[in-house]
Design an enzyme around this catalytic site. Structure first.
Site, PDB file in Angstrom:
ATOM      1  N   HIS A 292      46.286  15.071 -18.448  1.00 62.61           N
ATOM      2  CA  HIS A 292      45.772  13.715 -18.677  1.00 62.61           C
ATOM      3  C   HIS A 292      44.903  13.251 -17.518  1.00 62.61           C
ATOM      4  O   HIS A 292      45.264  13.439 -16.347  1.00 62.61           O
ATOM      5  CB  HIS A 292      46.945  12.749 -18.856  1.00 62.61           C
ATOM      6  CG  HIS A 292      46.541  11.310 -18.958  1.00 62.61           C
ATOM      7  ND1 HIS A 292      45.733  10.830 -19.967  1.00 62.61           N
ATOM      8  CD2 HIS A 292      46.826  10.234 -18.169  1.00 62.61           C
ATOM      9  CE1 HIS A 292      45.551   9.534 -19.805  1.00 62.61           C
ATOM     10  NE2 HIS A 292      46.189   9.149 -18.713  1.00 62.61           N
ATOM     11  N   SER A 293      43.763  12.641 -17.836  1.00 62.16           N
ATOM     12  CA  SER A 293      42.913  11.969 -16.852  1.00 62.16           C
ATOM     13  C   SER A 293      42.541  12.901 -15.689  1.00 62.16           C
ATOM     14  O   SER A 293      41.910  13.925 -15.884  1.00 62.16           O
ATOM     15  CB  SER A 293      43.628  10.705 -16.362  1.00 62.16           C
ATOM     16  OG  SER A 293      42.765   9.888 -15.602  1.00 62.16           O
TER      17      SER A 293
END
Length: 416
Positions: A292-293
């Site tokens: 994620h991210s």
């Protein structure tokens, strides 16, 4: 809080009156007059009376909060969600209270990883001495021995730690949306081994001793005369900063120093270290990543540093609103080609889940996560990601390349 602002307003009026009586003074006289007036007030004491002590409970029970059967954080007495503005007009105090609760949440999630998900904590570095700074990751018992599948989870940057996607979601929404626990449980049910990375645990903070504080200001090879002038400027700067700090931070906090964890001093270093010592050593024929991210950036850096190994070991990669950039990170053509075939990025978008989203970059396909909220992308794309993994493994076993998602009109890139 309003009291000291009124005092400052009154001081401003005094200065203006003094100017009218004495004519228009130059800037130096104005500054001298204001300093003289402000020096007569003990701002430290004034602010301390207004701001409560920065002392908070160290347990959920102490905060009078608990998680209900739906995984929602609720007040023990009122049943209400968490309230950030616990005290009016005391933003700094409220923020410190929120951060203190966040640290408790982190420990709570660690406990859930061990008790509910049956993961074990593994210390890093693997050869750490007793006195050096340490970090840790979480692994299932079969993470290194499962011959079939291994799932690796990497969260984004910031305050989140192993097992979390977003602290805000855990506190304001629920455990399912804010933690990696649903991924871990689903993976376990489907026969995956699991490794949970902890890429933000890069250092420990220790309080500076007086000797260390003095050393940091004295450690210079400059000539004595130049150092004296520099010290004088630094003292004046410190005096002005301390003057301002009386408003901003009346309860002066301890001065600390950071001691970085060997070979794990950044998310990128951490990902490479865990790859070298665990993932690459695992028996799994198929390794899958969910990143994620900033975790996506860390994965791309891992691929740049260990390209051949990653290609041989990893079957598919699911990114959620990844912030990687193949140009800035200087990912080569062969890496970009591999990512187009084996990765998919579920991005924040107003489009329905799995709808194709156009991209200007020549890397992995992008599809909608079904939400416009960055922190929710991992949760909203959860069912699609496991379907993507299943299709990728089936395609690998049948020697046919998988379609990244169920979408049409796949984006075609031109090599620049």
């Amino acid at each position: 809080m309003h009291f000291y602002f009124n005092v400052l307003n009154l001081l401003t009026v005094w200065v203006m009156m003094a100017q009218l009586q004495q004519g228009v003074p130059d800037e130096k006289e104005k500054t001298t007059a204001l300093k003289d007036l402000l020096s007569r007030i003990d701002l430290d004491e004034l602010m301390k009376k207004d701001e409560p002590p920065l002392e908070f409970p160290d347990t959920l029970e102490g905060f009078e909060y608990s998680f209900n059967e739906k995984g929602q954080l609720r007040h023990a007495k009122t049943g209400e969600p968490f309230v950030f503005n616990y005290r009016e007009d005391l933003h700094r105090w409220n923020q410190k209270r929120y951060e203190a609760l966040g640290e408790i949440i982190t420990k709570h999630v660690y406990g859930l990883l061990e008790k509910e998900c049956h993961l074990k904590k593994v210390t890093l570095p693997v050869d750490a001495t007793e006195n050096e700074p340490k970090s840790f990751i979480f692994m299932s018992e079969d993470a290194l021995t499962n011959p079939d599948k291994l799932l690796v989870l990497i969260h984004g940057n910031g305050v989140v730690r192993a097992g979390q996607w977003a602290r805000r979601l855990i506190i304001n929404e629920d455990l399912d949306s804010g933690t990696q626990i649903p991924y871990i449980k689903k993976a376990t049910e489907e026969g995956y081994g699991v490794i949970v990375l902890n890429p933000n645990e890069n250092y420990i903070e220790v309080e500076k001793t007086k000797a260390q504080v003095q050393l940091s200001s004295d450690s210079s090879d400059e000539p004595a005369e130049k150092r004296e002038r520099k010290d004088k400027i630094q003292k004046e700067t410190k005096k002005r900063r301390d003057f301002y700090e009386k408003y901003r931070n009346p309860q002066k906090e301890k001065e600390t120093m950071q001691m970085y964890i060997r070979d794990n001093g950044s998310p990128e270093e951490h990902a490479i270290y865990v790859w070298d010592h665990f993932i690459s050593q695992s028996a799994a024929e198929n390794v899958f990543f969910v990143a994620h991210s900033y975790g996506g950036l860390a994965f791309v850096e891992l691929m740049i540093q260990r390209e051949t190994e990653v290609k041989n070991k990893v079957t598919a990669v699911a990114l959620t609103d990844s912030v990687h950039n193949v140009w800035h990170q200087e990912a080569g053509k062969t890496i970009r080609e591999w990512m187009r075939e084996n990765c998919c990025n579920w991005v924040s978008s107003s489009e329905p889940l799995d709808t194709s989203v156009e991209s200007m970059l020549p890397d992995c396909p992008r599809v909608s996560a079904g939400t416009e909220r960055h922190e929710l992308t991992s949760w909203k794309s959860f069912p699609s990601i496991f379907k993507f993994f299943s299709e990728a493994m089936e395609a690998k076993n049948s020697s046919v390349k998988p379609a990244p998602t169920r979408r049409s009109n796949r984006i075609k890139y031109e090599e620049l």
